[in-house]
Write a protein that holds these residues in place. Structure first.
Motif, PDB file in Angstrom:
ATOM      1  N   VAL A 107       0.875  -1.171   0.000  1.00 28.60           N
ATOM      2  CA  VAL A 107       0.000   0.000   0.000  1.00 28.60           C
ATOM      3  C   VAL A 107       0.915   1.225   0.000  1.00 28.60           C
ATOM      4  O   VAL A 107       1.875   1.291   0.776  1.00 28.60           O
ATOM      5  N   GLY A 137      -4.048   0.694  -2.831  1.00 24.18           N
ATOM      6  CA  GLY A 137      -3.755  -0.725  -2.630  1.00 24.18           C
ATOM      7  C   GLY A 137      -3.344  -1.343  -3.951  1.00 24.18           C
ATOM      8  O   GLY A 137      -4.195  -1.586  -4.826  1.00 24.18           O
ATOM      9  N   LEU A 197      -8.897   1.101   2.954  1.00 21.26           N
ATOM     10  CA  LEU A 197      -9.251   1.204   1.544  1.00 21.26           C
ATOM     11  C   LEU A 197     -10.747   1.013   1.344  1.00 21.26           C
ATOM     12  O   LEU A 197     -11.394   0.261   2.080  1.00 21.26           O
TER      13      LEU A 197
END
Length: 785
Positions: A107, A137, A197
């Motif tokens: 990430v 991501g 995310l």
């Protein structure tokens, strides 16, 4: 078919209503809390309650002393939960797993350069979306595909997407080994970012890059978190997002470094990381408003040495010092990692999306001493560890004992009839082990070793077997054989009615570390409870006939129906057993037992009626559970909601896969061929033992047929697969062996009685113990044979 008396029907309705309404309201004010402040999630990787008991963490100690606390079960998909699976599950609010532990931590901010190129370009190439976000991501598409294939319904990024309208979620932390000042070419461990995310693989705020680290030559991997950088990143994230997750990443690095260090150095490094993390928590929470903001402390991963329970606590508006619980656990002091996401959404008043478990954490019991709460959770963790360590060896020893006793029974029938008396006691001992395993939960486990627990179970089983022998001498052999099943039914029923203390952390119960269940009947407990109930009902039918010669079927059928109602309600009611597969197997099994005992033929029309009645019973339980708030529903209600939402096919696919997997991965599979060989020997040997048992005991045929229905249905309807009928056979086979030995006596086969079908009229002398009892055969028994 004989109609059920109105009293039985009324009792059934009353029991269902009482069971369904009990516990229907969520506990504590926090169940309805919906704050307008912010939520701060403090992640303490690898930290247990025992780690916090050494006086090195004054900030966390003070915070948790005024929090609602619990032991956190971090189990997600596999037997070991790694950081990727933990943070994906946190963000999905459901059991999730990462595609690859070696790359799931990739990430990065858009401007960072990775070994695959600039993060922005890599993200856009792999997703087709614009890389406009604080965090990206880069392996998120793989993780989404992985979790679609797992069939749990988990949606990675569900929490981030649900929070999008409120400002989104941010993550701060970096567990890289080591930190990098340039392109990312080393081990990248930013899994904490996965929790923030959204479904597109983007997070609007947060920081996970190497700038959070500073050189520290004596620290694990030569780096550690820069407190000033972390505090600054946290402050910026709080300004942009209502939910901020901060990982104290030095703990993860210290845990990973244990493999490279001496045991003493590893312990010292982890304690140092815990002390520095405690100081950092003090700085991070300095501006938290206790009247508006909620702080959640959690350990998303267990120590590398073994999977175990970790730390959890929540403090904020509506929360009081005491224990926490959730709808998934239904136990004070236990919550699950998958409960956290819905808790966060509830605190902000955001609806829970599809695919996420709607099982938010709620307030449990309050008050009491904080030290006592901590000690209780440490004990729970120790008991769970002992249980998990002992389950394998005790299971192996139990199966070996079963095989040896059955082999000796077969040998005795062929060559050594004089061993009959001793082998009957051995059969009683085997039947007594399952209830003894649950009764061992009454013992203080402190100081017990795995062998010590095994011998304790054996000692309790010997006591139950001794009582059974005494009952047999006074009331006849059949009553003696019934005694271990009666003990099993009474113990398990009383336990589940009083909260299930003996279900959790016992060898044949369930483990909070494994996290398959926290309340109600586990699969092995259901197996023991159900097969024992069939023995009690069918043998009780026969004993009633002996005690009341010439009595009609009606009274016995009423008693059988009443017993069946009680057993099914205890097993299936939402706030008791809440066992979906159990209800689907038990109702047909009891119906078959009643039909055979009353001499009625089983036709296709009868099978259809029984099937419809089974679905109706399950629907009643499910309706009661669905009528309650989502956060208060049990496993049964959540299953029913998934079916109503169109998830039936996915559930069936997952259970079928689990069932097939268990078939080749559990030692319980060994019991099935052993059973087939033993029963085949009894059926085909020169003096067929099964036929003789049926002639002497009219209820045995009903038990055999209903037990077969129960075992086959339980095998197909539960994800524990073959382990359930195998556990049933550990009771059914020694019960059968006992009756065969009793029927043959000490010197060989005994001739059938002169009465019709081989049952006795008048006084019967038991060849095993010389006791006498009245026996009578009515038309129902003759028809059943």
């Amino acid at each position: 078919m004989t109609r059920l008396p109105r009293s039985v029907v009324a009792a059934a309705v009353l029991l269902v209503l009482v069971a369904g309404l009990s516990g229907g309201v969520a506990t504590g004010a926090a169940a309805d809390a919906g704050g307008s402040g912010r939520v701060v999630l403090v992640s303490l990787p690898r930290v247990t309650w025992d780690d916090l008991g050494r006086g090195d963490t004054p900030v966390l100690d003070e915070l948790l002393d005024r929090a609602a606390v619990a032991s956190l079960s971090v189990r997600t998909v596999g037997p070991v939960t790694d950081p990727g699976g933990a943070y994906l599950s946190l963000g999905a609010g459901n059991r999730a797993d990462s595609s690859s532990p070696s790359t799931d931590g990739l990430v990065a901010p858009p401007g960072e350069v990775t070994d695959a190129g600039p993060a922005a370009a890599v993200y856009e190439r792999r997703t087709g979306r614009r890389p406009v976000a604080a965090l990206l991501g880069l392996t998120f598409p793989e993780q989404q595909a992985r979790n679609r294939a797992l069939l749990y319904g988990a949606v990675p990024g569900a929490l981030g997407s649900a929070l999008r309208s409120a400002g989104g979620m941010a993550a701060v932390g970096n567990a890289d080994q080591p930190g990098n000042d340039g392109p990312l070419v080393g081990p990248i461990n930013r899994q904490v970012g996965l929790a923030a995310l959204d479904r597109t693989g983007r997070a609007p705020a947060g920081r996970v890059d190497g700038g959070l680290l500073r050189p520290a030559p004596t620290s694990p991997f030569g780096v550690r978190l820069d407190p000033d950088a972390v505090v600054a990143a946290y402050g910026s994230a709080r300004a942009d997002a209502p939910v901020v997750l901060v990982e104290l990443s030095d703990l993860e690095r210290a845990e990973q470094a244990r493999a490279q260090s001496t045991p003493a150095a590893g312990r010292a490094q982890f304690r140092d990381a815990l002390r520095s993390s405690d100081r950092l928590v003090g700085r991070l929470l300095a501006d938290v408003d206790p009247a508006r903001d909620t702080v959640v402390v959690l350990g998303p991963t267990a120590p590398l040495a073994r999977e175990q329970l970790t730390v959890f606590g929540v403090v904020g508006p509506g929360w009081e010092a005491g224990f926490a619980r959730s709808a998934s656990t239904r136990r004070d002091g236990f919550v699950s990692l998958t409960d956290v996401a819905s808790t966060v959404l509830r605190e902000l008043g955001v609806p829970t999306p599809d695919g996420m478990n709607d099982t938010p954490v709620s307030q449990g019991s309050t008050g009491g001493d904080a030290g006592d709460r901590r000690a209780a959770m440490v004990r729970d963790s120790e008991r769970a560890g002992l249980r998990d360590d002992a389950t394998g060896p005790v299971t192996v020893a139990f199966i070996i004992l079963l095989v040896v006793v059955l082999s000796l029974v077969a040998w005795s029938l062929a060559r050594a009839p004089g061993w009959s008396r001793g082998l009957r006691v051995a059969c009683l001992l085997v039947m007594s082990v399952p209830p003894a395993a649950f009764l061992s939960g009454l013992l203080p486990y402190g100081g017990l070793s795995v062998p010590g627990l095994g011998f304790a179970i054996l000692g309790i089983a010997a006591a139950v077997a001794a009582v059974s022998v005494l009952v047999g001498r006074r009331a006849g052999a059949l009553a003696g054989a019934m005694t271990p099943p009666v003990v099993a039914v009474v113990v398990l029923a009383a336990d589940v009615l009083t909260g299930g203390r003996l279900q959790i952390n016992t060898v044949f119960g369930y483990s909070p570390v494994v996290a398959g269940r926290f309340a109600g009947f586990g699969n092995q407990a259901f197996a023991i409870f159900s097969i024992s109930s069939l023995i009690v009902v069918t043998a009780g039918w026969e004993l009633w006939a002996r005690a009341r010669p010439g009595s009609s079927d009606r009274g016995r059928l009423t008693a059988l129906a009443g017993a069946a109602v009680v057993v099914v309600v205890i097993d299936g009611a939402p706030q008791l057993g809440s066992d979906v597969g159990g209800v689907l197997a038990l109702v047909p099994a009891f119906a078959v037992a009643a039909l055979v005992l009353t001499g009625r033929r089983i036709r296709w029309r009868t099978a259809v009626v029984v099937g419809a009645a089974t679905i109706a019973v399950l629907a009643v339980f499910a309706s009661i559970d669905l009528s309650r708030p989502a956060a208060s529903r049990s496993h049964l209600g959540r299953f029913a909601q998934q079916v109503l939402d169109g998830g039936a096919l996915m559930i069936l696919q997952r259970k079928l896969g689990a069932n097939l997997s268990v078939l080749t991965s559990t030692l319980w599979t060994v019991v099935i061929p052993v059973a087939l060989l033993f029963l085949a020997y009894l059926h085909w040997r020169p003096s067929p033992g099964l036929r003789l048992v049926q002639e002497r005991h009219p209820g045995f045929r009903a038990f055999g047929l209903s037990g077969l229905v129960l075992g086959v249905l339980a095998w197909g309807l539960n994800d524990s697969g073959v382990a359930i009928p195998a556990m049933m056979l550990t009771v059914a086979l020694p019960y059968t062996g006992y009756l065969v030995l009793e029927s043959f006596g000490d010197t060989g086969p005994a001739p059938p009685d002169a009465s019709a079908g081989g049952a006795t009229n008048g006084a019967e002398v038991d060849p095993a113990d010389g006791s006498a009892g009245a026996s009578a055969d009515g038309p129902a028994e003759r028809a059943a044979r």
